[in-house]
Motif scaffolding. Structure first.
Motif, short mmCIF file in Angstrom:
data_model
loop_
_atom_site.label_atom_id
_atom_site.label_comp_id
_atom_site.label_asym_id
_atom_site.label_seq_id
_atom_site.Cartn_x
_atom_site.Cartn_y
_atom_site.Cartn_z
N MET A 253 -0.30 7.62 -0.94
CA MET A 253 -1.27 7.25 -0.35
C MET A 253 -1.93 6.31 -0.29
N TYR A 254 -1.73 5.47 -2.09
CA TYR A 254 -2.68 3.98 -2.36
C TYR A 254 -1.76 3.09 -1.73
N ASN A 255 -0.56 3.32 -1.46
CA ASN A 255 -0.31 2.31 -0.11
C ASN A 255 0.07 1.88 1.43
N SER A 256 -0.64 3.22 1.46
CA SER A 256 -0.59 3.97 2.64
C SER A 256 -2.44 3.09 3.62
N PHE A 257 -3.22 2.90 2.52
CA PHE A 257 -4.24 2.68 2.61
C PHE A 257 -4.62 1.62 1.36
N PRO A 258 -4.25 0.36 1.83
CA PRO A 258 -4.20 -0.40 0.35
C PRO A 258 -5.96 -1.45 0.07
N THR A 259 -5.98 -0.99 1.42
CA THR A 259 -7.80 -1.26 1.90
C THR A 259 -8.67 -0.58 1.47
N MET A 260 -8.63 0.88 1.35
CA MET A 260 -10.00 1.66 0.61
C MET A 260 -10.16 2.07 -1.04
N PRO A 261 -11.22 1.41 -1.34
CA PRO A 261 -11.71 1.44 -3.09
C PRO A 261 -10.95 2.87 -3.59
#
Length: 549
Positions: A253-261
């Motif tokens: 999940m972190y690598n899929s949405f790297p721009t999310m805080p």
């Protein structure tokens, strides 16, 4: 007319006591001579079988000699005979409206234990809650068992198979097929250790779990040592598998949405919140539904990756697939391939929950054949697409748009895979500490109506939270799991099944079966040592150079 009531008590071998009581019934009296003759014959056979079984246990073929089996058969016959006598007496009481005078004999029979060593069964009106719960657990169909096995052997390791082809070439493809054959075989021989032949040559399930098999192999000198070792190995393997799914979910999940805080640890916490309902799972049938959804998610992932690879079929690098191996990195590939097929830890309870256990071998065959075809096709097509640029996790080779979609399905697959090892770990813990035939250290987790008691639910929730804490706070957990998995995984899936098969069924095995068992034991030992060394080197390097995960 007065009727004679007879209650038999079987004490030490060769000793029979008889109680006679009166009752009012218009039926004909019992044939005392026949009853006494049958009881005496039964006790005599049991005494002879006990003596023979004692001598048999002194040899290597401890629990499979004909004498030992004769003892088990006589014990079963004796139990059935005594239960029939109790039913006769109870029926007479209901008709005549009077008891048998002294109820002590009847109470003693109700406490009879088939193994001759266990504590007395509960005489409460609710009976034994653990036994009632086992009887009430719904059976699973052959298809549902197949989904559970597929869930186990189509795990997250599949994403690393193209990397194994990179370092092994055609030998890697052969190893995918060979590992499927070996793992299918070890699963079957492990289940074979649950059964013994009775005096009529029919197979009877005399053991219920992996622990029972281990205890049978270590008897009579160390009757519980094997069970304790297997229990520890099972708990470590299952809990670490659960933790790995939480780690993978947070990472994807972190690598899929790297721009999310949102940090990787925060994603892991959110994944754990989604997993809390697993605490309410009560049967393998419910777990089977999650396994079916997990298989569907895995199928979607395969379709997406293979479809993208087929779109680039013109650029496939067939000349890159060679008959060579990278000596330094191929042992890692062996671990990836071999441990992508491991399901043995779930099989004893799964086979016992099947409505048709006779279909077990067929189910194992088609699940492993299907897994072998899909894994081989997935690994080869993906490697042909990226060749020498193939990464350890094949999704890292995909374009960012497709990668995000695939990662979402991978997270769903990880979360849907979690219930199977979690439920197995809960079963091991409950049987070891809460349901050990009245010898447990803690009270039973289930009430007489089969409902989970508050402390049982607390145990399950604690286990879910524990997997989160380990995933968040233990550094380099993936390497640590590789280190322990090389020992527990290889032991439970290769070393112990082959060793137990030789130990329990030695005199019945053909020469090629002995050869296969010994070869698997040796190969499993090599894989275990190799994986342990490489994982240790990775951990040392990670801590030495402070490498971030």
């Amino acid at each position: 007319m007065k009727r004679l009531l007879v209650v038999y008590h079987c004490g030490p071998p060769g000793c029979v006591s008889v109680e006679v009581g009166g009752g009012c019934d218009g039926s004909s009296p019992y044939k005392l001579s026949n009853k006494l003759s049958n009881a005496a014959t039964t006790v005599s056979n049991k005494s002879q079988a006990k003596v023979s079984g004692m001598f048999a246990r002194m040899g290597f073929q401890a629990t499979t000699d004909e004498e030992g089996l004769g003892f088990a058969a006589c014990d079963d016959l004796d139990y059935d005979h005594r239960q029939g006598m109790q039913m006769d007496i109870l029926t007479t009481d209901e008709v005549g409206g009077e008891g048998s005078g002294d109820g002590g004999g009847l109470d003693g029979d109700s406490h009879y234990q088939r193994d001759g060593t266990g504590p007395a069964r509960s005489a409460s009106k609710d009976g034994d809650p653990a036994n009632e719960l086992n009887e009430e657990k719904p059976k699973i169909t052959t298809w549902e068992a197949g989904w559970n096995v597929t869930n186990a052997i189509q795990g997250m390791f599949v994403l690393g198979l193209p990397y194994a082809i990179l370092h092994g070439g055609y030998l890697g493809l052969f190893l995918i097929i060979f590992a499927a054959v070996v793992c299918c075989y070890t699963g079957k021989i492990l289940i074979a250790c649950l059964y013994e032949e009775d005096e009529d040559g029919r197979l009877v399930r005399v053991r219920e779990s992996y622990v029972d098999i281990a205890n049978a192999c270590c008897a009579p000198r160390f009757p519980t040592l094997g069970g304790h070792i297997v229990n520890v190995a099972q708990i470590i393997e299952l809990v670490m598998t659960c933790i790995l799914y939480v780690v993978v979910s947070g990472n994807l999940m972190y690598n899929s949405f790297p721009t999310m805080p949102i940090s990787q640890k925060s994603w892991a916490i959110l994944a754990t919140v989604a997993l809390l309902p697993c605490a309410f799972l009560k049967s393998l049938k419910a777990v089977s539904k999650f396994s079916l959804l997990c298989t569907m998610a895995h199928f979607v992932i395969n379709v997406l990756v293979i479809a993208y690879c087929l779109s680039r079929a013109r650029d496939w690098a067939w000349d890159k697939v060679k008959f060579y191996i990278d000596v330094k990195k191929f042992p890692i590939s062996i671990g990836i391939i071999v441990f992508s097929y491991t399901s043995q830890i779930f099989l004893p309870s799964m086979e016992g929950s099947m409505s048709k256990p006779s279909d077990f071998h067929c189910m194992m065959n088609w699940t492993h054949i299907a897994a072998c075809i899909l894994k081989g096709l997935f690994a080869l097509v993906a490697y042909l697409t990226w060749a020498d640029a193939t990464k350890e996790v094949i999704t890292d080779n995909l374009p960012s748009t497709i990668r995000a979609v695939v990662n979402i399905f991978l997270v769903a697959k990880a979360l849907l895979s979690y219930p199977l090892p979690f439920f197995a770990a809960v079963e091991v813990l409950e049987k070891s500490f809460f349901q050990d035939g009245g010898r447990a250290a803690f009270p039973d987790c289930y009430g007489g109506d089969g409902r989970i008691k508050p402390w049982g639910l607390a145990l399950r929730c604690t286990l879910v939270v524990f997997t989160l804490l380990m995933a968040v706070f233990v550094p380099h957990f993936a390497l640590l799991m590789g280190l322990t998995g090389s020992l527990t995984g290889a032991g439970l899936c290769f070393l112990l099944p082959s060793l137990f098969h030789l130990r329990l069924l030695w005199r019945k095995l053909l020469w090629h079966q002995v050869f296969f068992d010994v070869a698997i034991f040796v190969i499993g030992g090599i894989c275990s040592i190799s994986g342990f060394i490489h994982s240790m080197e990775g951990l040392i390097e990670a801590f030495k150079y402070n490498i971030e995960e």
